[in-house]
Design an enzyme around this catalytic site. Structure first.
Site, mmCIF file in Angstrom:
data_model
loop_
_atom_site.group_PDB
_atom_site.id
_atom_site.type_symbol
_atom_site.label_atom_id
_atom_site.label_comp_id
_atom_site.label_asym_id
_atom_site.label_seq_id
_atom_site.Cartn_x
_atom_site.Cartn_y
_atom_site.Cartn_z
ATOM 1 N N ASP A 36 18.592 100.228 81.095
ATOM 2 C CA ASP A 36 17.724 98.866 81.280
ATOM 3 C C ASP A 36 17.355 98.365 80.528
ATOM 4 O O ASP A 36 16.679 99.025 78.999
ATOM 5 C CB ASP A 36 16.496 99.785 81.940
ATOM 6 C CG ASP A 36 15.860 98.712 82.602
ATOM 7 O OD1 ASP A 36 15.924 98.351 83.633
ATOM 8 O OD2 ASP A 36 14.587 98.892 82.851
ATOM 9 N N GLU A 38 13.738 95.457 79.399
ATOM 10 C CA GLU A 38 12.253 95.408 79.428
ATOM 11 C C GLU A 38 13.088 93.620 78.280
ATOM 12 O O GLU A 38 12.452 94.323 77.173
ATOM 13 C CB GLU A 38 11.288 95.875 79.017
ATOM 14 C CG GLU A 38 11.475 97.530 79.831
ATOM 15 C CD GLU A 38 11.526 97.410 81.536
ATOM 16 O OE1 GLU A 38 10.773 96.361 82.261
ATOM 17 O OE2 GLU A 38 11.621 98.073 82.230
ATOM 18 N N HIS A 178 8.966 100.236 85.194
ATOM 19 C CA HIS A 178 8.542 99.519 84.877
ATOM 20 C C HIS A 178 8.517 99.467 83.216
ATOM 21 O O HIS A 178 8.316 98.505 82.567
ATOM 22 C CB HIS A 178 7.882 97.855 84.687
ATOM 23 C CG HIS A 178 8.162 97.757 86.328
ATOM 24 N ND1 HIS A 178 8.947 96.964 86.689
ATOM 25 C CD2 HIS A 178 7.395 97.356 87.587
ATOM 26 C CE1 HIS A 178 9.263 96.288 88.436
ATOM 27 N NE2 HIS A 178 7.425 97.280 88.965
ATOM 28 N N ASP A 183 13.238 104.221 83.863
ATOM 29 C CA ASP A 183 13.536 102.897 85.034
ATOM 30 C C ASP A 183 15.346 103.575 85.011
ATOM 31 O O ASP A 183 16.394 103.572 86.080
ATOM 32 C CB ASP A 183 13.396 101.175 84.665
ATOM 33 C CG ASP A 183 12.156 100.476 85.294
ATOM 34 O OD1 ASP A 183 11.494 101.718 85.453
ATOM 35 O OD2 ASP A 183 12.229 100.010 85.524
#
Length: 570
Positions: A36, A38, A178, A183
């Site tokens: 994941d 960000e 988040h 995540d």
């Protein structure tokens, strides 16, 4: 074996002696890297990476984790993303950049199958990073848990397929928050739950998993011949059923390629699968330019209301803010366009965004917000007035003229002058910051930016609607030029000039043969929006205009640009 809900099952293994390739790799023997990212959220692709999180799994168990913050290399983390993730600019300032982090991550994931929730986003980021830093793409095989969940979980079992919703549905130990590692952990647990479901349908090997095809793909491929006579180039295409009723309308710069894509595994939308199954014919309207194709699509959808176009199903989604027609007007969100004298703002694409804009304006101006009649014998100041959330009579202003004077800045805003609005917004943001209510300040700024963008689009659309004729051109990558002729806000003609030297002569020829348009001709608002966006888009050159094509410096376009820069931290 149960019927598989959203995919066509792989072909059964042939009978007789089996070899290793026939048996396949059991899912419990495959190593997956669940990842994941960000990002700063500063552009359509998501912006630069601020954090990477990954979990390496085999046989349902975790055998390694990878996590690091990443310096976004010149980009700043937007206030919205800071609130969403908790990652601030100060946190990533001293973090390593992607060129340092990337080789370590590629080594961590080497030889594994990548997994992500909405994989095109995360894998797209990883691919771009490899290209930018000259690393060859390792040819990872990829599993998308979002696609799997959409196909495995029947309608009604979950309200949507967001990671947080699915994590709650399956009761994962890790809650998505988040942040990249959390995540990734939640996605890894989700993957195990989805594998349990897949086992019930007889899917137990990696080869079976990767060979799953969207349901009905075989039937759709038998209709690939419908695309044979579709021309290349820009235009509008229409899928028709056996009675020649229009099912769906779309546009493309290359109609042939786009129509063919509906018959491939890449088309996974359920309603499109249903539409293609019913389609018996594809007809086209070739256009000279992409701008013309966009306009013709909007016109045809508005005229024919095809059942598989979402826009034709819910035309009432647009919402305006209007002043109520009373002595002490308040703001009201309505589904029909109000008369010019009562229009406050809009149109908004959703009722929710209209209410957010309404909330911003009510914070900045002393508006009456309750529905009480101040002339009624039962009138009493409402509860909202006790916290300064309702102006006018509830706050002691009993004179209608005095009340109108107190909201004159809002009337100016509705008329297109943002000077008073900008001043009040700056004061409000300063006040919230001094009170250390930084999240409230960020929310107010975000809502104001979104509202001003809506107003800027409407402002530009109104401007071209008031001009008798505009001719403009835009260069194309192949050296040609798109030329558009607009009359009273409506597309009257479009053409392509092969080279720059032919633009003026082509424009003159278009002017002589373009469609006649009367002032106040009923034109869809979306057409105005398409044309104004094209006119003010990058690279467009104005050829001629019967009136100045200029936006006021105190208007919505300039205010939107200034606030947008402030939000990004420019």
């Amino acid at each position: 074996m149960k019927e598989f809900p959203g995919f066509d099952l792989p072909e059964p293994v042939r009978s007789g002696q089996l070899n290793i390739a026939d048996i396949g790799t059991d899912l419990s023997d495959v190593t997956f890297t669940v990842l994941d990212f960000e990002t700063t959220g500063s552009d359509r692709s998501g912006g630069n990476v601020t954090e990477i999180g990954a979990v390496r799994m085999r046989g349902g168990a975790v055998d390694g984790e990878f996590q690091t913050l990443v310096n976004p290399a010149g980009q700043v983390v937007s206030p919205f993303v800071q609130r969403l993730t908790g990652i601030t600019n100060s946190m990533v300032a001293a973090a390593p950049e992607m060129r340092t982090v990337l080789p370590a991550f590629l080594e961590f994931a080497r030889g594994t199958v990548l997994v992500a929730h909405n994989a095109p986003f995360d894998i797209g980021i990883l691919r771009r990073a490899c290209e930018e830093h000259a690393y060859p793409w390792p040819q990872f095989r990829v599993v998308d848990t979002l696609t799997l969940a959409r196909r495995i979980l029947p309608k009604g079992e979950v309200r949507n397929h967001k990671l947080a919703t699915l994590a709650q549905h399956f009761g994962t130990r890790t809650d998505p928050e988040h942040r990249a590692l959390a995540d990734a952990r939640a996605t890894g647990e989700l993957l195990n739950h989805l594998f349990d479901r897949l086992g019930g349908y007889g899917v137990n090997t990696l080869e079976e998993l990767l060979s799953l095809k969207p349901q009905g793909l075989g039937r759709r491929r038998t209709k690939l011949h419908l695309a044979d006579n579709v021309p290349t180039g820009p235009g509008v295409y229409m899928f028709l059923d056996g009675a020649r009723r229009v099912l769906y309308i779309g546009k493309s710069r290359d109609m042939h390629t786009r129509v063919r894509s509906y018959f491939t595994a890449g088309e996974t939308r359920g309603r499109m699968t249903e539409m293609v199954t019913a389609a018996q014919e594809v007809t086209t309207v070739p256009c000279a330019t992409e701008a013309e194709a966009a306009v013709r699509e909007v016109r045809l959808i508005g005229e024919l209301a095809p059942p598989y176009n979402r826009r034709s199903k819910r035309p009432e989604r647009q919402t305006w803010l209007k002043f109520t027609d009373e002595a002490f007007p308040r703001l009201s969100a309505v589904r029909t366009q109000p008369p010019h004298g009562l229009l406050a703002a809009g149109p908004f694409s959703s009722h929710r965004s209209a209410l957010q804009a309404k909330n911003v304006l009510e914070q900045l101006y002393p508006l009456k917000t309750c529905t009480q009649n101040p002339r009624s014998a039962k009138f009493r100041p409402c509860a909202a007035s006790q916290v300064d959330a309702c102006g006018g009579p509830c706050c002691g202003i009993a004179n209608a003229r005095e009340y109108q004077h107190s909201i004159r800045g809002l009337k100016q805003f509705a008329a297109g002058d943002t000077a008073d609005f900008s001043h009040r917004l700056n004061e409000r943001l300063k006040q919230l910051s001094q009170q250390q209510r930084f999240e409230s300040a960020s929310d107010a700024l975000e809502a104001a930016v979104q509202m001003l963008r809506v107003q800027a689009r409407a402002e530009a659309a109104r401007l071209i609607n008031q001009i008798q004729q505009i001719a403009a051109a835009r260069p194309q990558p192949n050296g040609s030029w798109e030329i558009v002729l607009i009359r009273w806000g409506r597309l009257a003609a479009s053409e392509t000039a092969a080279k720059a030297s032919a633009v003026l002569s082509t424009a003159r020829e278009m002017e002589a043969t373009a469609a006649h348009v009367e002032p106040e001709y009923p034109t869809l608002l979306e057409e105005h929006t398409i044309l104004s966006a094209w006119l003010y888009g990058e690279g467009t050159v104005l050829i001629s205009s019967t009136a100045p094509l200029a936006l006021p410096r105190t208007g919505f376009g300039f205010a939107s640009a200034r606030l947008g820069s402030r939000r990004r931290g420019d």
